[in-house]
Design a protein around this motif. Structure first.
Motif, PDB file in Angstrom:
ATOM      1  N   GLU A 188       0.815  -1.131  -0.173  1.00 19.18           N
ATOM      2  CA  GLU A 188      -0.197  -0.239  -0.227  1.00 19.18           C
ATOM      3  C   GLU A 188       1.153   1.026  -0.234  1.00 19.18           C
ATOM      4  N   LYS A 189       2.143   1.423   0.639  1.00 16.21           N
ATOM      5  CA  LYS A 189       2.949   2.586   0.788  1.00 16.21           C
ATOM      6  C   LYS A 189       3.200   2.293  -0.530  1.00 16.21           C
ATOM      7  N   SER A 190       3.387   2.005  -1.588  1.00 18.75           N
ATOM      8  CA  SER A 190       3.840   2.954  -3.099  1.00 18.75           C
ATOM      9  C   SER A 190       2.789   3.167  -3.498  1.00 18.75           C
ATOM     10  N   LYS A 191       1.041   3.265  -2.949  1.00 20.87           N
ATOM     11  CA  LYS A 191       0.314   3.656  -3.901  1.00 20.87           C
ATOM     12  C   LYS A 191      -0.149   5.307  -3.442  1.00 20.87           C
ATOM     13  N   PRO A 192      -0.375   5.907  -4.750  1.00 16.29           N
ATOM     14  CA  PRO A 192      -0.392   7.888  -4.125  1.00 16.29           C
ATOM     15  C   PRO A 192      -1.795   7.674  -2.518  1.00 16.29           C
ATOM     16  N   VAL A 193      -1.754   8.720  -2.154  1.00 15.33           N
ATOM     17  CA  VAL A 193      -3.019   9.023  -1.270  1.00 15.33           C
ATOM     18  C   VAL A 193      -4.014   9.520  -2.275  1.00 15.33           C
ATOM     19  N   THR A 194      -4.796   9.095  -1.375  1.00 16.98           N
ATOM     20  CA  THR A 194      -6.513   8.850  -1.625  1.00 16.98           C
ATOM     21  C   THR A 194      -7.588  10.408  -1.517  1.00 16.98           C
ATOM     22  N   TYR A 195      -6.919  11.083  -0.702  1.00 15.20           N
ATOM     23  CA  TYR A 195      -7.553  12.721  -0.916  1.00 15.20           C
ATOM     24  C   TYR A 195      -5.909  13.708  -0.682  1.00 15.20           C
ATOM     25  N   SER A 196      -7.209  14.785  -0.185  1.00 18.79           N
ATOM     26  CA  SER A 196      -5.775  15.612   0.433  1.00 18.79           C
ATOM     27  C   SER A 196      -5.644  15.620   1.393  1.00 18.79           C
ATOM     28  N   TYR A 197      -4.454  15.328   2.444  1.00 11.58           N
ATOM     29  CA  TYR A 197      -4.740  15.572   3.567  1.00 11.58           C
ATOM     30  C   TYR A 197      -4.588  17.284   3.757  1.00 11.58           C
ATOM     31  N   SER A 198      -3.975  17.799   3.224  1.00 15.06           N
ATOM     32  CA  SER A 198      -3.463  19.255   3.647  1.00 15.06           C
ATOM     33  C   SER A 198      -5.167  20.556   3.076  1.00 15.06           C
ATOM     34  N   PHE A 199      -6.286  20.176   2.090  1.00  8.84           N
ATOM     35  CA  PHE A 199      -7.523  20.460   2.655  1.00  8.84           C
ATOM     36  C   PHE A 199      -8.185  19.977   3.505  1.00  8.84           C
ATOM     37  N   PHE A 200      -8.036  18.450   3.857  1.00  8.59           N
ATOM     38  CA  PHE A 200      -9.120  17.749   4.827  1.00  8.59           C
ATOM     39  C   PHE A 200      -8.575  18.432   6.635  1.00  8.59           C
ATOM     40  N   HIS A 201      -7.192  19.237   6.436  1.00 11.84           N
ATOM     41  CA  HIS A 201      -6.413  19.687   7.733  1.00 11.84           C
ATOM     42  C   HIS A 201      -7.652  20.910   7.794  1.00 11.84           C
ATOM     43  N   LEU A 202      -7.488  21.668   6.979  1.00 10.82           N
ATOM     44  CA  LEU A 202      -7.856  22.826   6.166  1.00 10.82           C
ATOM     45  C   LEU A 202      -9.353  23.272   6.839  1.00 10.82           C
ATOM     46  N   ILE A 203     -10.456  21.893   6.415  1.00  8.80           N
ATOM     47  CA  ILE A 203     -11.621  21.657   6.681  1.00  8.80           C
ATOM     48  C   ILE A 203     -11.776  22.374   8.238  1.00  8.80           C
ATOM     49  N   PHE A 204     -10.719  20.968   8.970  1.00  7.50           N
ATOM     50  CA  PHE A 204     -10.430  21.388  10.325  1.00  7.50           C
ATOM     51  C   PHE A 204     -10.835  22.753  10.684  1.00  7.50           C
ATOM     52  N   SER A 205      -9.728  23.374  10.421  1.00  7.83           N
ATOM     53  CA  SER A 205      -9.434  24.735  10.494  1.00  7.83           C
ATOM     54  C   SER A 205     -10.924  26.206  10.416  1.00  7.83           C
ATOM     55  N   LEU A 206     -11.128  25.796   9.094  1.00  8.20           N
ATOM     56  CA  LEU A 206     -12.730  26.645   8.686  1.00  8.20           C
ATOM     57  C   LEU A 206     -13.033  25.881  10.208  1.00  8.20           C
ATOM     58  N   ALA A 207     -13.259  24.529  10.098  1.00 12.02           N
ATOM     59  CA  ALA A 207     -14.774  24.007  11.643  1.00 12.02           C
ATOM     60  C   ALA A 207     -14.326  24.997  12.749  1.00 12.02           C
ATOM     61  N   SER A 208     -12.908  25.204  13.008  1.00 14.68           N
ATOM     62  CA  SER A 208     -13.042  25.544  14.450  1.00 14.68           C
ATOM     63  C   SER A 208     -13.429  26.968  14.650  1.00 14.68           C
ATOM     64  N   MET A 209     -12.862  27.533  13.757  1.00 20.35           N
ATOM     65  CA  MET A 209     -13.822  29.520  12.961  1.00 20.35           C
ATOM     66  C   MET A 209     -14.698  29.319  12.832  1.00 20.35           C
ATOM     67  N   TYR A 210     -15.801  28.241  12.566  1.00 20.06           N
ATOM     68  CA  TYR A 210     -17.141  28.284  12.738  1.00 20.06           C
ATOM     69  C   TYR A 210     -18.027  27.654  14.144  1.00 20.06           C
ATOM     70  N   SER A 211     -17.314  26.639  14.167  1.00 18.55           N
ATOM     71  CA  SER A 211     -18.233  26.533  16.037  1.00 18.55           C
ATOM     72  C   SER A 211     -17.599  27.221  16.566  1.00 18.55           C
ATOM     73  N   ALA A 212     -16.619  28.403  16.845  1.00 21.82           N
ATOM     74  CA  ALA A 212     -16.215  29.517  17.720  1.00 21.82           C
ATOM     75  C   ALA A 212     -17.904  30.461  17.640  1.00 21.82           C
ATOM     76  N   MET A 213     -18.097  30.724  16.667  1.00 23.77           N
ATOM     77  CA  MET A 213     -19.384  31.683  15.647  1.00 23.77           C
ATOM     78  C   MET A 213     -20.247  31.013  16.665  1.00 23.77           C
ATOM     79  N   LEU A 214     -20.482  29.947  16.292  1.00 25.78           N
ATOM     80  CA  LEU A 214     -21.839  29.269  16.931  1.00 25.78           C
ATOM     81  C   LEU A 214     -21.743  29.409  18.365  1.00 25.78           C
TER      82      LEU A 214
END
Length: 414
Positions: free
Chosen positions: A337-363
């Motif tokens: 499995e290690k030789s396979k390409p990643v199945t999703y963008s790790y960077s964008f995945f964490h960016l979603i959580f960053s934005l969600a942190s802002m959103y939850s604070a506003m809520l």
């Protein structure tokens, strides 16, 4: 005293062993669930500190450096923002660090899926350090969070559209009468729910004897969007399916309700809890739980999206593999499995959580306007109203664009 000390030491040792056991049990397939759990933990911590940390924060000189001590609500909001800021920095650092990961041989791939004990320690340190940050930086983060929250809501809309179109394509792809009937039944149920919902909104938010023109405008505009969805979908040039139209119609009506329900409780046109200035602890817990589930679902869906996150050289994300597998892969299979390409963008995945942190604070802070308006209600205030309403309109615009774009630009793939 000696016995109590021994008991405390034993409890601490057991807690550490339990943490190590849980952390070591996180596999690469369940890493996304673990990130969601860490995010949910941050919301719980923020909520708890909002309830209990105000008396302590009043005694911290670099936080309470005012000539006149602010109200208790100011410290409650400040506690939420500081926890959210620490959570935001944690996921933003990971997002930046993971830029450019293409395959599983990249050393950063193992960091993304492993090292959980160190990640939890770093997360705790970041959250604690935020309580030593000057108030000016927290104020800047508060202002920035409003824009980040808008971006997160936009991502939510795009993910919903991706999900609805994928759902429709899957059922149509079966090419069987049963699935066509299922499409029809689900669509009818969604439309019945939409129009029933609209009647409820007129009853609750346009009471007789009051000038509620703004609420009437919001509801009527949503009904117009519902009509436009159906007309555009059934137009011969579009030849769309009624399922996405019905689901988006119901979602837009829900956003309209969510916006109207966020109006201040002393507003004469708000029929919800109009005789109450606060809600019970149980109602507050339910409101926070729905917020957690919404944010966590968006993050998991983002991590599995086949259109937003998949790098050009990778296989389609979410290729039928569950987030929590039932069987463990053997060592030989893991090496392959290690030789396979990643199945999703790790960077964008964490960016979603960053934005969600802002959103939850506003809520949790009522978009930093609930103080003095609505007490301790989650997600209440005029900024929250307009954010939800504008999100509803953006959802309508994006859905209509997804239908007409292939006709306007036939040579491009959408």
């Amino acid at each position: 005293m000696w016995a109590a000390s021994c008991l405390a030491s034993c409890c601490a040792a057991c807690a550490c062993d339990a943490c190590r056991t849980v952390v070591s049990g996180i596999s690469r397939r369940s890493a996304r669930i673990a990130y969601c759990g860490l995010f949910a933990l941050s919301l719980i911590v923020a909520w708890m500190l909002r309830e209990v940390a105000a008396p302590l924060m009043e005694k911290i000189p670099w936080i309470n450096h005012f000539h006149q001590t602010p109200d208790r609500e100011w410290f409650e909001t400040d506690a939420v923002l500081r926890v959210s800021f620490g959570n935001f920095l944690f996921f933003t650092i990971l997002a930046i660090f993971m830029i450019g990961v293409k395959n599983q041989r990249d050393p950063r791939d193992s960091i993304h899926h492993g090292g959980w004990m160190m990640k939890i320690i770093c997360w705790c340190i970041l959250v604690i350090l935020m309580f030593f940050v000057p108030n000016g930086i927290i104020s800047f983060y508060e202002a920035t969070s409003k824009f980040g929250s808008g971006l997160f809501l936009l991502v939510q809309v795009v993910l919903l559209l991706d999900f609805v179109h994928g759902w429709n394509d899957k059922w149509v792809g079966y090419d069987e009468q049963f699935w066509y009937m299922a499409l029809l039944v689900v669509s009818l149920v969604c439309y019945v729910a939409t129009f029933s919902f609209s009647g409820l909104l007129f009853y609750l938010f346009t009471p007789s004897g009051h000038d509620c023109g703004l609420n009437t405008f919001f509801i009527v505009m949503t009904l117009i969007f519902v009509f436009v969805f159906a007309v555009v979908t059934l137009h011969p040039s579009v030849s769309g399916s009624i399922l996405p139209s019905s689901v988006i119609s119901l979602y837009c009506m829900y956003l309209c309700y969510s916006g109207l329900a966020s109006e201040p409780r002393d507003y004469e046109c708000n029929g919800l809890h109009k005789h109450s200035k606060a809600v019970s602890t149980s109602s507050l817990a339910i409101g926070l739980l729905t917020t957690v589930l919404s944010v966590v679902y968006s993050a998991v869906r983002a991590g599995s999206s086949t259109t937003l996150l998949s790098p050009p050289s990778s296989p389609r994300a979410g290729s039928g593999k569950p987030l929590l597998p039932l069987d463990k892969a053997d060592e030989h299979h893991e090496e392959a499995e290690k030789s396979k390409p990643v199945t999703y963008s790790y960077s964008f995945f964490h960016l979603i959580f960053s934005l969600a942190s802002m959103y939850s604070a506003m809520l949790l802070t009522g978009w930093s306007t609930s103080v003095g308006e609505s007490g301790k209600l989650v997600d209440v205030g005029w900024p929250s109203v307009w954010v939800r309403i504008v999100t509803s309109w953006a959802t309508a615009a994006l859905f209509i664009w997804s239908l007409v774009a292939p006709i306007i630009f036939p040579d491009r793939e959408f």
